[in-house]
Scaffold this motif. Structure first.
Motif, short mmCIF file in Angstrom:
data_model
loop_
_atom_site.label_atom_id
_atom_site.label_comp_id
_atom_site.label_asym_id
_atom_site.label_seq_id
_atom_site.Cartn_x
_atom_site.Cartn_y
_atom_site.Cartn_z
N GLN A 90 34.91 35.40 34.48
CA GLN A 90 35.38 36.77 34.76
C GLN A 90 36.06 36.87 36.12
OE1 GLN A 90 32.55 39.99 34.31
NE2 GLN A 90 31.69 39.10 32.44
N ARG A 126 26.11 33.06 28.61
CA ARG A 126 25.38 33.87 27.63
C ARG A 126 25.20 33.04 26.38
NH1 ARG A 126 28.62 39.73 28.25
NH2 ARG A 126 28.45 39.79 30.52
N GLY A 145 32.48 48.87 39.51
CA GLY A 145 33.24 47.63 39.44
C GLY A 145 33.71 47.36 38.03
N PHE A 146 34.32 46.20 37.85
CA PHE A 146 34.71 45.78 36.51
C PHE A 146 34.74 44.26 36.43
CE2 PHE A 146 38.93 46.08 38.64
CZ PHE A 146 39.40 44.78 38.42
N GLU A 162 25.37 33.06 23.23
CA GLU A 162 25.89 33.86 22.12
C GLU A 162 26.28 32.95 20.97
OE1 GLU A 162 27.80 37.55 22.93
OE2 GLU A 162 28.69 36.71 24.73
N GLY A 201 37.17 33.70 21.05
CA GLY A 201 37.07 34.68 22.13
C GLY A 201 35.65 34.96 22.59
N THR A 260 27.82 41.39 38.28
CA THR A 260 27.48 42.56 39.09
C THR A 260 26.13 42.43 39.79
OG1 THR A 260 28.70 43.83 37.45
CG2 THR A 260 27.39 45.09 39.03
N GLU A 280 26.21 37.68 34.08
CA GLU A 280 27.29 38.59 34.47
C GLU A 280 27.29 38.67 36.00
OE1 GLU A 280 26.91 42.51 35.18
OE2 GLU A 280 25.28 41.67 36.35
N PHE A 282 32.33 32.87 24.07
CA PHE A 282 31.88 31.56 24.52
C PHE A 282 30.49 31.65 25.14
CE2 PHE A 282 36.48 31.93 24.91
CZ PHE A 282 36.88 30.89 24.09
N ARG A 323 28.92 50.62 26.55
CA ARG A 323 28.83 49.36 27.29
C ARG A 323 27.53 48.62 26.96
NH1 ARG A 323 31.86 46.81 28.85
NH2 ARG A 323 31.36 46.32 30.99
N ALA A 326 37.74 43.24 23.64
CA ALA A 326 37.59 43.76 25.01
C ALA A 326 38.03 42.68 25.99
CB ALA A 326 36.15 44.14 25.28
N VAL A 327 39.12 42.94 26.70
CA VAL A 327 39.53 41.97 27.73
C VAL A 327 38.82 42.27 29.04
CG1 VAL A 327 41.77 41.35 26.73
CG2 VAL A 327 41.63 43.28 28.30
N GLY A 328 38.22 43.44 29.13
CA GLY A 328 37.49 43.75 30.35
C GLY A 328 36.74 45.05 30.22
N TYR A 331 22.87 49.32 33.32
CA TYR A 331 22.91 49.95 34.64
C TYR A 331 23.94 51.06 34.81
CZ TYR A 331 26.24 45.97 35.22
OH TYR A 331 27.23 45.03 35.06
N TYR A 332 24.73 51.32 33.80
CA TYR A 332 25.86 52.24 34.01
C TYR A 332 25.46 53.70 34.16
CZ TYR A 332 28.91 48.31 33.10
OH TYR A 332 29.55 47.11 33.18
N GLU A 390 33.58 44.58 42.77
CA GLU A 390 32.46 45.51 42.91
C GLU A 390 32.70 46.25 44.23
OE1 GLU A 390 30.64 45.55 40.31
OE2 GLU A 390 30.87 43.52 39.52
P1 HAM Z 1 30.94 42.80 30.13
O1 HAM Z 1 31.62 43.87 29.35
O2 HAM Z 1 29.68 42.27 29.60
O3 HAM Z 1 30.74 43.41 31.57
O4 HAM Z 1 31.95 41.61 30.36
C1 HAM Z 1 33.21 41.81 30.93
C2 HAM Z 1 34.26 41.04 30.15
O5 HAM Z 1 33.92 39.64 30.11
C3 HAM Z 1 34.36 41.41 28.67
O6 HAM Z 1 35.17 42.55 28.50
C4 HAM Z 1 35.00 40.17 28.08
O7 HAM Z 1 36.39 40.18 28.30
C5 HAM Z 1 34.38 39.06 28.90
N1 HAM Z 1 33.25 38.45 28.19
C6 HAM Z 1 31.97 38.88 28.12
N2 HAM Z 1 31.21 38.05 27.37
C7 HAM Z 1 32.04 37.07 26.94
C8 HAM Z 1 31.88 35.91 26.11
N3 HAM Z 1 30.69 35.58 25.61
N4 HAM Z 1 32.96 35.12 25.88
C9 HAM Z 1 34.18 35.45 26.40
N5 HAM Z 1 34.38 36.51 27.19
C10 HAM Z 1 33.34 37.32 27.45
C11 HAM Z 1 30.17 42.76 32.62
O8 HAM Z 1 29.85 41.61 32.61
C12 HAM Z 1 30.01 43.63 33.84
N6 HAM Z 1 29.39 42.81 34.91
C13 HAM Z 1 31.33 44.21 34.27
C14 HAM Z 1 31.17 45.09 35.45
C15 HAM Z 1 31.44 44.80 36.74
N7 HAM Z 1 30.68 46.32 35.45
C16 HAM Z 1 30.64 46.79 36.67
N8 HAM Z 1 31.09 45.85 37.47
#
Ligand code: HAM
Length: 414
Positions: A123, A109, A298-299, A111, A116, A83, A81, A118, A252, A275-277, A256-257, A127
């Motif tokens: 992303q 990751r 951030g997001f 997974e 949807g 952040t 990720e 991968f 979430r 979840a798109v974000g 860290y949140y 931040e």
């Molecule tokens: P996260 O919710 O783990 O947050 O991922 C953010 C977005 O990335 C998810 O809502 C989803 O759309 C996409 N995503 C995550 N994993 C996958 C996957 N395996 N395949 C496809 N899409 C995926 C974060 O990563 C945090 N760093 C967000 C953040 C930024 N928080 C604070 N700042």
């Protein structure tokens, strides 16, 4: 012969689909740069400890991380990720706060791949470090929201919660633990939730859902500063007409949140991957990474998910991308080489066939390319220092002086 394929859980994005990616990144960059965010590029791998700090209790870090020992014996991990890398960079370089950064980058990751989901996803994220002003929360949430709107998505729900801080959360966790007591939970959570009972709230399985129906809500147990902060965030979103749904179960997937957390759920997608974000505050992360106390928020928006949601809503189509001019050369000399070069240098997009194809085959390629004009050089044109300019849509053509080609093409295209 072995036929190699992209690794499981990864995808190649080829033209014309890739043009959507370009457009999406440009849309995102435009919106966040207008809000004062600057691009940050950070390594795709880090010392594993950087990521361990963000979620030792999470699947993302414990089970899914691509970590390995490099040839120098260092333990490193591909970024799961964005952040942690940005905060690590902030701690290392100490830019003047507030530090507002954006990125468009791959994450890894391990997974179970499915629609949807991968093993390499991408992303778009921001931040912002250096202030805990609730207005910044509003700015960040509203930016994520407006990117979805910019894509044309209308069926997205903004889920909002506050996870409190280290003043109010521990007491709430005790309350939740005693509520859960010996409730019957799913296999995973029955085996242990003491470290992080919040995960039970997030569990999608029926047993946990039922067991937590009347569970106390963290939003009802915030300390005064967190409650005031959350009220300001909600009032700010209201003032910008950003509609949200309060979701007290939203915890979430990273550790860290603190305080504000949010997710954007696409109602058009399957709930498991809708979840798109998501994002939120992480006011203790800079310290956890060895830096000075620095609040941040951030997001991250998943590019693949955004595009899946766009497909489901039939918005944000693949843009038409075609060169303007196709050069057809039957003389076998350097005419095509020189003409395409000259057009491109003049800022006009142009392409051509190769391998000395027949005139018919070159025109077929021109049609397939979607170009508006063809420039034809045959023996007659070469001898007379002219070029035949044909409109590929209307069919009409004219002969123009070779020396004035660029000017004529410009006129036709305008
Ligand atoms: P996260 O919710 O783990 O947050 O991922 C953010 C977005 O990335 C998810 O809502 C989803 O759309 C996409 N995503 C995550 N994993 C996958 C996957 N395996 N395949 C496809 N899409 C995926 C974060 O990563 C945090 N760093 C967000 C953040 C930024 N928080 C604070 N700042």
């Amino acid at each position: 012969m072995v036929e190699f394929r992209a690794p499981v859980g990864t995808r190649d994005v080829l033209p014309p689909e890739s043009a959507r990616w370009e457009r999406l990144v440009a849309l995102f960059a435009g919106q966040v740069e207008r809000a004062g965010y600057g691009l940050v590029l950070s390594p795709m791998f880090e010392e594993v400890g950087v990521f361990e700090r963000v979620g030792e209790g999470t699947d993302v870090v414990r089970k899914e991380m691509y970590d390995f020992e490099d040839k120098g014996g260092r333990r490193v991990a591909l970024r799961p990720e964005g952040t942690a890398s940005v905060v690590r960079a902030y701690v290392q370089h100490r830019p003047t706060p507030p530090f507002k950064a954006w990125y468009a980058a791959p994450n890894f990751r391990y997974e179970r791949p499915q629609a949807g989901r991968f093993r390499q996803h991408h992303q778009l994220g921001v931040e912002a470090l250096g202030t805990d002003d609730a207005d910044l929360d509003v700015e960040v949430v509203a930016l994520a929201w407006s990117v979805c709107a910019g894509v044309g998505l209308t069926r997205v729900t903004l889920l909002l919660n506050s996870l409190g801080d280290d003043v109010c959360r521990p007491a709430y966790l005790d309350l939740l633990r005693s509520f859960l007591g010996d409730a019957s939970l799913c296999e995973e959570h029955a085996a242990g939730y003491a470290n992080n009972p919040l995960r039970v709230l997030d569990c999608k399985r029926d047993t946990c859902r039922t067991a937590t129906e009347g569970a106390p809500r963290l939003v009802d147990h915030l300390c005064d500063p967190c409650a005031v902060h959350f009220a300001r965030v909600r009032a700010g979103l209201d003032s910008l007409a950003v509609t949200y749904t309060l979701q007290p179960r939203l915890v979430r997937g990273l550790d860290y949140y603190t305080r504000t957390t949010f997710e954007l759920a696409a109602d058009s997608l399957d709930t498991a991957q809708n979840a798109v974000g998501g994002g939120g505050r992480y006011d203790k992360l800079a310290e956890a990474l060895g830096g000075p106390a620095t609040p941040g928020i951030g997001f991250g928006l998943g590019i693949e998910r955004l595009l899946l949601a766009a497909d489901a809503e039939e918005v944000f189509p693949v843009p038409q991308s075609a060169v303007d001019v196709w050069v057809v050369d039957t003389t076998g000399g350097t005419a095509a080489l020189a003409l395409t070069h000259e057009l491109r240098a003049a800022g006009i997009s142009a392409d051509r066939s190769f391998d000395e194809r027949s005139m018919k085959s070159q025109f077929k390629s021109a049609d397939r390319s979607g170009a508006r004009l063809a420039l034809v050089v045959g023996d007659n044109e070469l001898a007379a220092a002219t070029v035949t300019l044909r409109d590929l849509r209307g069919g009409e053509q004219e002969t123009v002086d070779r020396a004035d080609v660029v000017e004529h093409v410009r006129k036709r295209l305008s």
